[in-house]
Design an enzyme around this catalytic site. Structure first.
Site, PDB file in Angstrom:
ATOM      1  N   GLY A 389      52.031  54.213  40.849  1.00 23.44           N
ATOM      2  CA  GLY A 389      51.919  53.054  41.726  1.00 23.44           C
ATOM      3  C   GLY A 389      50.783  52.155  41.309  1.00 23.44           C
ATOM      4  O   GLY A 389      50.009  52.460  40.395  1.00 23.44           O
ATOM      5  N   GLY A 391      48.149  48.920  43.269  1.00 25.84           N
ATOM      6  CA  GLY A 391      47.829  48.048  44.388  1.00 25.84           C
ATOM      7  C   GLY A 391      46.740  47.079  44.008  1.00 25.84           C
ATOM      8  O   GLY A 391      46.465  46.854  42.820  1.00 25.84           O
ATOM      9  N   GLY A 392      46.104  46.492  45.048  1.00 18.49           N
ATOM     10  CA  GLY A 392      45.046  45.532  44.788  1.00 18.49           C
ATOM     11  C   GLY A 392      43.864  46.149  44.067  1.00 18.49           C
ATOM     12  O   GLY A 392      43.130  45.470  43.349  1.00 18.49           O
ATOM     13  N   PHE A 393      43.654  47.456  44.217  1.00 20.42           N
ATOM     14  CA  PHE A 393      42.543  48.150  43.567  1.00 20.42           C
ATOM     15  C   PHE A 393      42.825  48.342  42.088  1.00 20.42           C
ATOM     16  O   PHE A 393      41.949  48.148  41.237  1.00 20.42           O
ATOM     17  CB  PHE A 393      42.356  49.515  44.248  1.00 20.42           C
ATOM     18  CG  PHE A 393      41.166  50.296  43.787  1.00 20.42           C
ATOM     19  CD1 PHE A 393      41.166  50.965  42.574  1.00 20.42           C
ATOM     20  CD2 PHE A 393      40.026  50.381  44.574  1.00 20.42           C
ATOM     21  CE1 PHE A 393      40.076  51.699  42.147  1.00 20.42           C
ATOM     22  CE2 PHE A 393      38.927  51.107  44.161  1.00 20.42           C
ATOM     23  CZ  PHE A 393      38.957  51.771  42.948  1.00 20.42           C
ATOM     24  N   GLY A 394      44.054  48.723  41.761  1.00 17.63           N
ATOM     25  CA  GLY A 394      44.409  49.019  40.384  1.00 17.63           C
ATOM     26  C   GLY A 394      45.502  50.070  40.343  1.00 17.63           C
ATOM     27  O   GLY A 394      46.091  50.422  41.371  1.00 17.63           O
ATOM     28  N   PRO A 395      45.807  50.634  39.165  1.00 19.61           N
ATOM     29  CA  PRO A 395      46.888  51.612  39.034  1.00 19.61           C
ATOM     30  C   PRO A 395      46.503  52.977  39.601  1.00 19.61           C
ATOM     31  O   PRO A 395      45.328  53.331  39.677  1.00 19.61           O
ATOM     32  CB  PRO A 395      47.103  51.691  37.520  1.00 19.61           C
ATOM     33  CG  PRO A 395      45.776  51.332  36.938  1.00 19.61           C
ATOM     34  CD  PRO A 395      45.186  50.307  37.868  1.00 19.61           C
ATOM     35  N   VAL A 396      47.534  53.729  39.983  1.00 26.88           N
ATOM     36  CA  VAL A 396      47.362  55.094  40.481  1.00 26.88           C
ATOM     37  C   VAL A 396      48.203  56.019  39.613  1.00 26.88           C
ATOM     38  O   VAL A 396      49.380  55.736  39.338  1.00 26.88           O
ATOM     39  CB  VAL A 396      47.792  55.218  41.954  1.00 26.88           C
ATOM     40  CG1 VAL A 396      47.563  56.646  42.454  1.00 26.88           C
ATOM     41  CG2 VAL A 396      47.030  54.228  42.825  1.00 26.88           C
ATOM     42  N   LYS A 410      43.082  57.183  41.263  1.00 26.97           N
ATOM     43  CA  LYS A 410      43.082  55.743  41.527  1.00 26.97           C
ATOM     44  C   LYS A 410      41.997  55.100  40.665  1.00 26.97           C
ATOM     45  O   LYS A 410      40.814  55.373  40.835  1.00 26.97           O
ATOM     46  CB  LYS A 410      42.808  55.524  43.020  1.00 26.97           C
ATOM     47  CG  LYS A 410      42.943  54.115  43.519  1.00 26.97           C
ATOM     48  CD  LYS A 410      42.756  54.127  45.042  1.00 26.97           C
ATOM     49  CE  LYS A 410      42.825  52.755  45.634  1.00 26.97           C
ATOM     50  NZ  LYS A 410      42.635  52.786  47.101  1.00 26.97           N
ATOM     51  N   ASP A 507      43.788  47.031  56.668  1.00 29.68           N
ATOM     52  CA  ASP A 507      44.910  46.830  55.745  1.00 29.68           C
ATOM     53  C   ASP A 507      45.985  47.885  55.978  1.00 29.68           C
ATOM     54  O   ASP A 507      46.519  48.474  55.040  1.00 29.68           O
ATOM     55  CB  ASP A 507      44.431  46.873  54.298  1.00 29.68           C
ATOM     56  CG  ASP A 507      45.431  46.227  53.332  1.00 29.68           C
ATOM     57  OD1 ASP A 507      46.297  45.475  53.800  1.00 29.68           O
ATOM     58  OD2 ASP A 507      45.335  46.474  52.120  1.00 29.68           O
TER      59      ASP A 507
END
Length: 700
Positions: A389, A391-396, A410, A507
């Site tokens: 996955g 998100g706004g943080f980066g890849p997981v 993460k 969020d």
């Protein structure tokens, strides 16, 4: 009395006096309603015992919200030993406040965080009682009410709307249940399992303990012997044990209290009676230490008697452990500067980020540091095949450690809008929070400028991969969805009310709800979360963060966020789970409302079947589905004052109480999605550090 006169005073007290001898003072009152509280305490009303007359002023719940006959719950002062209040359910003790410590009851949260009224606990040879009064005549009208299910609601009168608003709710959590952990057991809401034995004690029934039945409590590993030396082990920040069989002296110091306990072979523990001004007075325990709850800020100190041999042995173990740890990790600490999080630590996103990440701070938020080499090996060098996955943080990434344990890694992207602040914020918010409905953070890595968080791996990924995907939606029948809804609600309740600090997630959305192998939901992604301390109930920011479609109106427009912001997001999520549709991408052939607007329309037209996902239309729990929809609409009401707090939401979802009719929701007007908005939505856009406000256009 030949000429009785009844008067209703401005205080709300109905008094009966002798009209022939009335002098308008308390001594002339023959009877007064304040002596019989019912289910409500108001300013000036005493809860307690008159030791001269024997009058016992206690409060009782109603049988139900619309049946005022006597219910199951009673709140009553127990004058035995050092006084404390009990809430009983029928004939059984249900919960306990702990004794008054000069500021508050040691087992209860501070009841008056905003200082809108003064509290008083009177304890003398004539009477023992608790009472509160408004600070002045212009202060808000306040009342305390015990509900039919045993909760205590603090209500404030809203002069503008002419209604009573819920200011605070004291709910009985598992650790508040009387004697949950048995004798010498301590309960902590931040631990899993909840109960553990005090140091030097072991479970009395190990089999029951393993089966999560802690009622038998704990026993000493080494029995106390009056002929041997003893000492005391200090526990900080706890709800003091049951004081029914205690003895007390309000005039002596803590040192004199210690000596008194040492001189009596049967004394098991001691503590200050009053914690103000450095502490004073003395409470001594002589029986089992029952009903202890672990705290962080609201509790007080207690000193538990231990054999000197146990204390020395514990000290030797701690010293040996410390030396081994220093020898084993000394080089690693020198090479990598172990990353320890402090909730007071703050740094800006500058060119010195790496130095900030490696800075050693005080150990408020300590978290295990994992070597980068281990993470690289576990993820096969962050292989795309292991990517699960982004998100706004980066890849997981999915990873597998040497011991076979599966993890989720993460990794902050170099191109991410988030930085050290968000990284530190996520760790500081969740590092020491433990709840079955929150994702568990296992460690972090800051080597070579990396910002990596390591979580428990969730087999079933995120909720959005089920409810918004046609092939997977049918796998979630109504019982599973209802289970997920209740789990999310309990997780939010923990963040808002039961955790060490009040945490606003900011969020909450379907993609941030992870599902384990048993489909238990876990709230994740705390990079945008904010912590409230003390009496703080809301915050304001010029930088709006969150995700389109989930942001509350007051947050999007004015930058004001509170627990009610999360409640709004939860209401959107409820509607999405029931319908299987996304709020922002929802479309209807007959109108241009979003999903929330469609739910409001269906509710008003008594046509809720048109809202429910076809996968659960055949459900036999139609009333339960309708109840969830109505709860969701109550959560998304436009005015945050009208929205329930999460304690009420949990009750709404788990009971059959009658629900109020919801008012108009926020952000439900007809709109036309712009191409740019659709592109953002289709890419599962999360705002990160960017402004994210749902587009509202007038009806065409």
């Amino acid at each position: 009395m030949k000429n009785p006169v009844a008067r209703l005073l401005d205080s709300g007290n109905l008094v009966v006096s002798d009209g022939d001898h009335e002098k308008n003072n308390a001594r002339d009152i023959i009877w007064q309603s304040f002596d019989y509280p019912g289910d409500t305490l108001i300013a000036g009303m005493k809860a307690g015992i008159d030791l001269v007359t024997g009058l016992d002023r206690y409060y009782t719940s109603w049988k139900s919200v619309d049946d005022p006959s006597t219910g199951s719950f009673i709140g009553r002062l127990d004058p035995n030993g050092f006084p404390q209040f009990f809430r009983s359910k029928g004939y059984d003790k249900w919960s306990r406040t702990g004794p008054w410590n000069g500021r508050q009851f040691s087992g209860s949260p501070k009841l008056n965080p905003d200082g809108i009224y003064t509290e008083k606990f009177v304890f003398n040879e004539k009477e023992i009682y608790y009472m509160f009064d408004p600070i002045n005549s212009t202060s808000a009208n306040v009342r305390l009410k015990i509900t039919p299910n045993g909760d205590i609601k603090h209500l404030i009168w809203n002069h503008q709307k002419k209604i009573w608003m819920v200011y605070f709710t004291e709910m009985v959590s598992d650790c508040d249940i009387y004697g949950l952990c048995g004798a010498a057991g301590i309960c902590n809401t931040n631990n899993s399992p909840r109960c553990e034995c005090l140091s030097g004690f072991v479970p009395k029934s190990p089999e029951k303990w393993k089966a999560v039945d802690w009622s038998s409590g704990c026993v000493r590993e080494t029995e106390l012997d009056c002929g041997t030396e003893v000492g005391f082990l200090k526990y900080t920040g706890v709800k003091l044990p049951d004081t029914q069989h205690s003895k007390y002296d309000l005039k002596i110091s803590l040192e004199e209290c210690r000596r008194s306990c040492l001189e009596n072979c049967n004394c098991t523990a001691y503590a200050n009676a009053d914690i103000r001004n450095g502490g004073s007075g003395c409470i001594l325990w002589f029986n089992d230490l029952m009903d202890i709850k672990g705290y962080t800020t609201d509790g007080q100190d207690i000193y538990v008697r231990m054999p000197a041999s146990e204390l020395v042995f514990a000290l030797i173990l701690m010293l040996a452990f410390w030396r081994r740890k220093q020898k084993k990790e000394g080089k690693k600490l020198t090479d990598t500067n172990r990353f320890i999080i402090n909730r007071n630590f703050a740094c800006n996103r500058t060119t010195s980020e790496t130095m900030a990440l490696n800075k050693i701070e005080t150990e408020d938020w300590e978290l295990p540091l994992v070597d980068l080499k281990r993470i690289v090996k576990a993820t096969d060098n962050f292989s795309q095949d292991n990517k699960i996955g982004e998100g706004g943080f980066g890849p997981v990434y999915k990873g597998k450690m040497n011991d076979g344990k599966e993890i989720a890694v993460k990794r902050l992207s170099k191109n991410s809008g988030q930085g050290v602040d968000e990284f530190r914020n996520e760790v500081s918010c969740i590092a020491k929070l433990q709840h079955r409905n929150l994702v568990t953070l296992l460690g972090c890595c800051t080597e070579k400028g990396e910002r990596i968080l390591i979580y428990e791996y969730m087999t079933n990924k995120s909720l959005d991969s089920f409810i918004f995907v046609d092939q997977s939606r049918n796998l979630l029948d109504w019982p599973k969805r209802h289970h997920i809804i209740n789990g999310i609600a309990r997780g939010l309740l923990y963040l808002h009310q039961d955790s060490k600090l009040r945490i606003i997630h900011r969020d909450l959305k379907a993609s941030n709800i992870l599902l384990d192998h048993e489909m238990n939901p876990k709230i994740s992604d705390f990079g945008m979360a904010r912590r409230f301390e003390g009496s703080q109930t809301e915050g304001n920011t010029a930088r709006i963060v969150g995700t389109y479609g989930y942001i509350s109106p007051e947050y999007a427009i004015d930058g004001v966020f509170s627990v009610k912001s999360d409640v709004y997001s939860f209401g959107v999520l409820l509607t999405e789970i029931v319908s299987g549709k996304k709020n922002r991408l929802f479309s209807h052939p007959n109108h241009s409302l979003n999903l929330i607007g469609n739910a409001w329309k269906c509710y008003n037209e008594d046509a809720l079947s048109g809202l429910v996902d076809e996968a659960i239309l055949d459900s036999k729990n139609q009333m339960e589905v309708v109840r969830v929809i109505q709860t969701g609409l109550l959560c998304v009401q436009e005015d945050p004052i009208d929205r329930p707090v999460m304690s009420h939401v949990v009750l709404m979802l788990s009971s059959t109480m009658k629900l109020p009719h919801p008012k108009k929701p926020g952000f439900f007007m007809e709109r036309k999605l712009r191409d740019a908005d659709c592109l953002l939505s289709n890419s599962n856009f999360s705002s990160g550090n960017q402004l994210a406000i749902t587009t509202i256009l007038p009806r065409e």
